[in-house]
Design a protein around this motif. Structure first.
Motif, PDB file in Angstrom:
ATOM      1  N   ALA A   8       0.791  -1.233   0.000  1.00  0.00           N
ATOM      2  CA  ALA A   8       0.000   0.000   0.000  1.00  0.00           C
ATOM      3  C   ALA A   8       0.824   1.283   0.000  1.00  0.00           C
ATOM      4  O   ALA A   8       0.264   2.364  -0.045  1.00  0.00           O
ATOM      5  CB  ALA A   8      -0.939   0.003   1.201  1.00  0.00           C
ATOM      6  N   ALA A   9       2.140   1.190   0.025  1.00  0.00           N
ATOM      7  CA  ALA A   9       2.964   2.400   0.069  1.00  0.00           C
ATOM      8  C   ALA A   9       3.170   3.022  -1.308  1.00  0.00           C
ATOM      9  O   ALA A   9       3.517   4.190  -1.411  1.00  0.00           O
ATOM     10  CB  ALA A   9       4.314   2.104   0.706  1.00  0.00           C
ATOM     11  N   ALA A  15      -2.923   3.533  -4.659  1.00  0.00           N
ATOM     12  CA  ALA A  15      -4.124   4.073  -5.306  1.00  0.00           C
ATOM     13  C   ALA A  15      -5.387   3.461  -4.699  1.00  0.00           C
ATOM     14  O   ALA A  15      -6.363   4.172  -4.434  1.00  0.00           O
ATOM     15  CB  ALA A  15      -4.073   3.813  -6.806  1.00  0.00           C
ATOM     16  N   LEU A  16      -5.368   2.153  -4.454  1.00  0.00           N
ATOM     17  CA  LEU A  16      -6.517   1.497  -3.826  1.00  0.00           C
ATOM     18  C   LEU A  16      -6.745   2.029  -2.422  1.00  0.00           C
ATOM     19  O   LEU A  16      -7.880   2.283  -2.014  1.00  0.00           O
ATOM     20  CB  LEU A  16      -6.314  -0.017  -3.771  1.00  0.00           C
ATOM     21  N   ASP A  31       3.010  -3.184   4.260  1.00  0.00           N
ATOM     22  CA  ASP A  31       4.044  -2.835   3.291  1.00  0.00           C
ATOM     23  C   ASP A  31       5.412  -2.941   3.952  1.00  0.00           C
ATOM     24  O   ASP A  31       5.525  -2.860   5.180  1.00  0.00           O
ATOM     25  CB  ASP A  31       3.839  -1.414   2.758  1.00  0.00           C
ATOM     26  N   LEU A  32       6.431  -3.110   3.125  1.00  0.00           N
ATOM     27  CA  LEU A  32       7.807  -3.107   3.629  1.00  0.00           C
ATOM     28  C   LEU A  32       8.203  -1.718   4.111  1.00  0.00           C
ATOM     29  O   LEU A  32       9.039  -1.573   4.997  1.00  0.00           O
ATOM     30  CB  LEU A  32       8.780  -3.554   2.533  1.00  0.00           C
ATOM     31  N   THR A  42      -4.839   2.186   9.427  1.00  0.00           N
ATOM     32  CA  THR A  42      -3.902   1.542  10.335  1.00  0.00           C
ATOM     33  C   THR A  42      -2.908   0.796   9.461  1.00  0.00           C
ATOM     34  O   THR A  42      -3.306   0.024   8.587  1.00  0.00           O
ATOM     35  CB  THR A  42      -4.618   0.548  11.270  1.00  0.00           C
ATOM     36  N   SER A  43      -1.627   1.060   9.685  1.00  0.00           N
ATOM     37  CA  SER A  43      -0.618   0.425   8.834  1.00  0.00           C
ATOM     38  C   SER A  43       0.293  -0.477   9.650  1.00  0.00           C
ATOM     39  O   SER A  43       0.506  -0.268  10.842  1.00  0.00           O
ATOM     40  CB  SER A  43       0.195   1.480   8.106  1.00  0.00           C
ATOM     41  N   PHE A  44       0.813  -1.486   8.959  1.00  0.00           N
ATOM     42  CA  PHE A  44       1.748  -2.434   9.548  1.00  0.00           C
ATOM     43  C   PHE A  44       2.953  -2.522   8.629  1.00  0.00           C
ATOM     44  O   PHE A  44       2.805  -2.804   7.435  1.00  0.00           O
ATOM     45  CB  PHE A  44       1.122  -3.825   9.669  1.00  0.00           C
ATOM     46  N   LYS A  45       4.132  -2.249   9.176  1.00  0.00           N
ATOM     47  CA  LYS A  45       5.359  -2.418   8.405  1.00  0.00           C
ATOM     48  C   LYS A  45       5.753  -3.879   8.537  1.00  0.00           C
ATOM     49  O   LYS A  45       6.072  -4.356   9.633  1.00  0.00           O
ATOM     50  CB  LYS A  45       6.455  -1.505   8.937  1.00  0.00           C
ATOM     51  N   CYS A  46       5.684  -4.601   7.419  1.00  0.00           N
ATOM     52  CA  CYS A  46       5.994  -6.027   7.482  1.00  0.00           C
ATOM     53  C   CYS A  46       6.339  -6.574   6.101  1.00  0.00           C
ATOM     54  O   CYS A  46       6.074  -5.947   5.078  1.00  0.00           O
ATOM     55  CB  CYS A  46       4.832  -6.808   8.075  1.00  0.00           C
TER      56      CYS A  46
END
Length: 69
Positions: A8-9, A15-16, A31-32, A42-46
């Motif tokens: 998603a980054a 865009a989505l 996302d990395l 809410t984001s998760f770096k993974c």
């Protein structure tokens, strides 16, 4: 609607993410690269190839009673 988006980054994932946020949906992003949280995001770096990371995110969602649509 609760939506989970990988990558998603940037690109199509980004865009989505924007489309769902603009329509007032709750978005969970993986996302990395780090993505800054904001309203309804809410984001998760993974790394999605890491089973340990995915299990951790699964437990977060489950512990917060979040179901995905």
């Amino acid at each position: 609607m609760n939506v989970l988006i990988t990558g998603a980054a940037s690109g199509i994932g980004s865009a989505l993410k924007d489309v769902y946020l603009n329509n007032n949906h709750q978005v969970y992003c993986l996302d990395l690269n780090e993505i800054n949280d904001c309203v309804n995001l809410t984001s998760f770096k993974c790394d999605i190839t890491s089973e340990e990371s995915l299990i951790s995110i699964y437990h977060y969602l489950k512990n917060h009673n979040i179901t995905l649509d």
